[in-house]
Design a protein around this motif. Structure first.
Motif, short mmCIF file in Angstrom:
data_model
loop_
_atom_site.label_atom_id
_atom_site.label_comp_id
_atom_site.label_asym_id
_atom_site.label_seq_id
_atom_site.Cartn_x
_atom_site.Cartn_y
_atom_site.Cartn_z
N LEU A 61 0.85 -1.19 0.00
CA LEU A 61 0.00 0.00 0.00
C LEU A 61 0.89 1.25 0.00
CD1 LEU A 61 -2.35 -1.27 2.89
CD2 LEU A 61 -2.60 -1.69 0.44
N PRO A 62 1.34 1.67 -1.20
CA PRO A 62 2.31 2.77 -1.25
C PRO A 62 1.72 4.13 -0.93
CG PRO A 62 1.77 2.03 -3.47
CD PRO A 62 1.09 1.09 -2.53
N VAL A 63 0.39 4.27 -0.95
CA VAL A 63 -0.26 5.53 -0.57
C VAL A 63 -1.33 5.20 0.47
CG1 VAL A 63 0.15 6.65 -2.80
CG2 VAL A 63 -1.97 5.36 -2.47
N LEU A 64 -1.88 6.23 1.09
CA LEU A 64 -2.93 6.01 2.09
C LEU A 64 -4.20 5.46 1.44
CD1 LEU A 64 -2.73 9.16 4.41
CD2 LEU A 64 -2.14 6.78 5.00
N GLU A 65 -4.89 4.61 2.19
CA GLU A 65 -6.19 4.09 1.78
C GLU A 65 -7.09 5.27 1.43
OE1 GLU A 65 -8.24 0.40 1.51
OE2 GLU A 65 -6.59 0.53 2.93
N ASN A 66 -7.84 5.13 0.34
CA ASN A 66 -8.79 6.16 -0.14
C ASN A 66 -8.18 7.27 -0.98
OD1 ASN A 66 -11.39 5.34 0.50
ND2 ASN A 66 -11.04 5.83 2.66
N THR A 67 -6.84 7.24 -1.16
CA THR A 67 -6.22 8.24 -2.02
C THR A 67 -6.70 8.06 -3.45
OG1 THR A 67 -4.24 8.17 -0.65
CG2 THR A 67 -3.99 9.15 -2.84
N GLY B 64 -4.17 6.49 -6.87
CA GLY B 64 -3.09 5.56 -6.56
C GLY B 64 -3.48 4.12 -6.86
N LEU B 65 -2.50 3.25 -6.71
CA LEU B 65 -2.75 1.81 -6.93
C LEU B 65 -2.21 1.01 -5.76
CD1 LEU B 65 -1.64 1.50 -10.69
CD2 LEU B 65 -3.99 1.33 -9.82
N PHE B 66 -2.89 -0.05 -5.45
CA PHE B 66 -2.42 -1.02 -4.46
C PHE B 66 -2.12 -2.33 -5.18
CE2 PHE B 66 -5.23 1.00 -0.91
CZ PHE B 66 -4.26 1.97 -0.67
N MET B 67 -1.28 -3.12 -4.55
CA MET B 67 -0.96 -4.43 -5.11
C MET B 67 -0.95 -5.44 -3.98
SD MET B 67 2.36 -5.47 -7.27
CE MET B 67 2.40 -6.99 -8.19
N GLY B 68 -1.47 -6.61 -4.26
CA GLY B 68 -1.48 -7.64 -3.22
C GLY B 68 -1.19 -9.00 -3.81
N VAL C 152 -1.48 -19.28 -5.86
CA VAL C 152 -0.95 -17.93 -5.60
C VAL C 152 -1.39 -17.03 -6.75
CG1 VAL C 152 1.12 -16.54 -5.18
CG2 VAL C 152 1.05 -18.94 -4.43
N PHE C 153 -2.00 -15.91 -6.39
CA PHE C 153 -2.35 -14.94 -7.43
C PHE C 153 -2.06 -13.55 -6.92
CE2 PHE C 153 -6.32 -13.17 -5.68
CZ PHE C 153 -6.72 -14.17 -4.80
N SER C 154 -1.88 -12.64 -7.84
CA SER C 154 -1.63 -11.26 -7.47
C SER C 154 -2.76 -10.38 -7.96
CB SER C 154 -0.28 -10.81 -8.02
OG SER C 154 0.24 -9.81 -7.19
N ALA C 155 -2.85 -9.19 -7.40
CA ALA C 155 -3.96 -8.29 -7.69
C ALA C 155 -3.45 -6.85 -7.70
CB ALA C 155 -5.04 -8.43 -6.62
N CYS C 156 -4.09 -6.04 -8.53
CA CYS C 156 -3.79 -4.60 -8.53
C CYS C 156 -5.11 -3.86 -8.61
CB CYS C 156 -2.89 -4.26 -9.71
SG CYS C 156 -2.42 -2.52 -9.73
N TRP C 157 -5.34 -2.96 -7.64
CA TRP C 157 -6.62 -2.26 -7.56
C TRP C 157 -6.41 -0.80 -7.14
CZ3 TRP C 157 -4.59 -5.52 -3.95
CH2 TRP C 157 -4.64 -5.15 -2.61
N PRO C 158 -7.36 0.07 -7.47
CA PRO C 158 -7.19 1.49 -7.15
C PRO C 158 -7.21 1.73 -5.64
CG PRO C 158 -8.97 1.14 -8.76
CD PRO C 158 -8.61 -0.19 -8.20
N SER C 159 -6.41 2.69 -5.21
CA SER C 159 -6.28 2.93 -3.77
C SER C 159 -7.55 3.52 -3.15
CB SER C 159 -5.08 3.84 -3.50
OG SER C 159 -5.07 4.94 -4.39
N ASP C 160 -8.50 3.95 -4.00
CA ASP C 160 -9.77 4.43 -3.46
C ASP C 160 -10.92 3.45 -3.73
OD1 ASP C 160 -10.00 4.80 -6.16
OD2 ASP C 160 -10.72 6.87 -6.05
#
Ligand code: PAN
Ligand code: ZN
Length: 183
Positions: free
Chosen positions: A57-63, A66-70, A148-156
């Motif tokens: 989570l490189p930026v704050l939740e709800n920004t 941005g993008l998150f990766m898991g 195992v899978f990866s995901a990328c989703w918007p930080s908001d």
């Protein structure tokens, strides 16, 4: 802290040690009400891990913007005839989309739109899945090894688990004579 991820290293799952990485584990006890077969669920060890998620989570939740990766590691197993799976969710900001991609093992991405139409996409190493907005998503491990899978989703995007906790998915992925089948 290590904020640079070489994909191969990232995917070993133990190297996500940056301070922005949040790790969580779901044990069977966290998945009460998720599986259909209550009797089989009742007899199982509630401490058993079903999946781990490491989220970067490189930026704050709800920004916005941005993008998150898991990366999710989902163990093989079944509750009755139903495969181990993630809880599943819509996004709180419901139109936010997401990518999933398969890294290791075999399974299915189960999708449900707001009209409760359900379909599934096979996941395997290298499979790529675009999850449009307003589509709930969960993953089932239909194999004999970890998935195992990866995901990328918007930080908001946010996570709406309540809708699925209340009403579930309209179809379930179960083992019918050894064949994963949506019923
Ligand atoms: C994923 C999921 C992850 C775990 O990162 O959060 O696979 O599944 P549940 O959140 O349904 O328990 C994602 O879809 N993020 O938006
Ligand atoms: Zn999501």
């Amino acid at each position: 802290t290590n904020k640079v991820f070489i994909p191969e290293v990232f995917f070993t799952n133990d190297c996500l040690t940056g301070e922005d990485v949040v790790k969580s584990t779901r044990v069977l006890g966290d998945l009460d009400g998720v599986f259909q077969d209550k009797e089989a669920y009742g007899k199982m060890n509630k401490e058993q891990a079903v999946y781990h998620v490491s989220s970067y989570l490189p930026v704050l939740e709800n920004t916005p913007g941005g993008l998150f990766m898991g990366i999710t590691t989902l163990y093989p197993g079944k509750v009755g005839q139903e495969y181990f799976m993630t809880k599943g969710h819509f996004h709180s900001n419901s139109d936010r989309a997401e990518f999933y991609w398969g890294v290791e093992g075999e399974g299915f991405l189960i999708l449900m739109d707001e009209r409760r139409n359900v379909w599934a996409e096979r996941m395997f190493p290298g499979s790529l899945h675009y999850i449009p907005g307003k589509v709930a998503h969960r993953v089932a491990n239909t194999g004999y090894q970890k998935l195992v899978f990866s995901a990328c989703w918007p930080s908001d995007a946010g996570h709406d688990y309540a809708t699925i906790a209340d009403a579930g998915f309209a179809r379930r992925l179960v083992d019918v004579n050894g064949v994963p089948t949506l019923v």
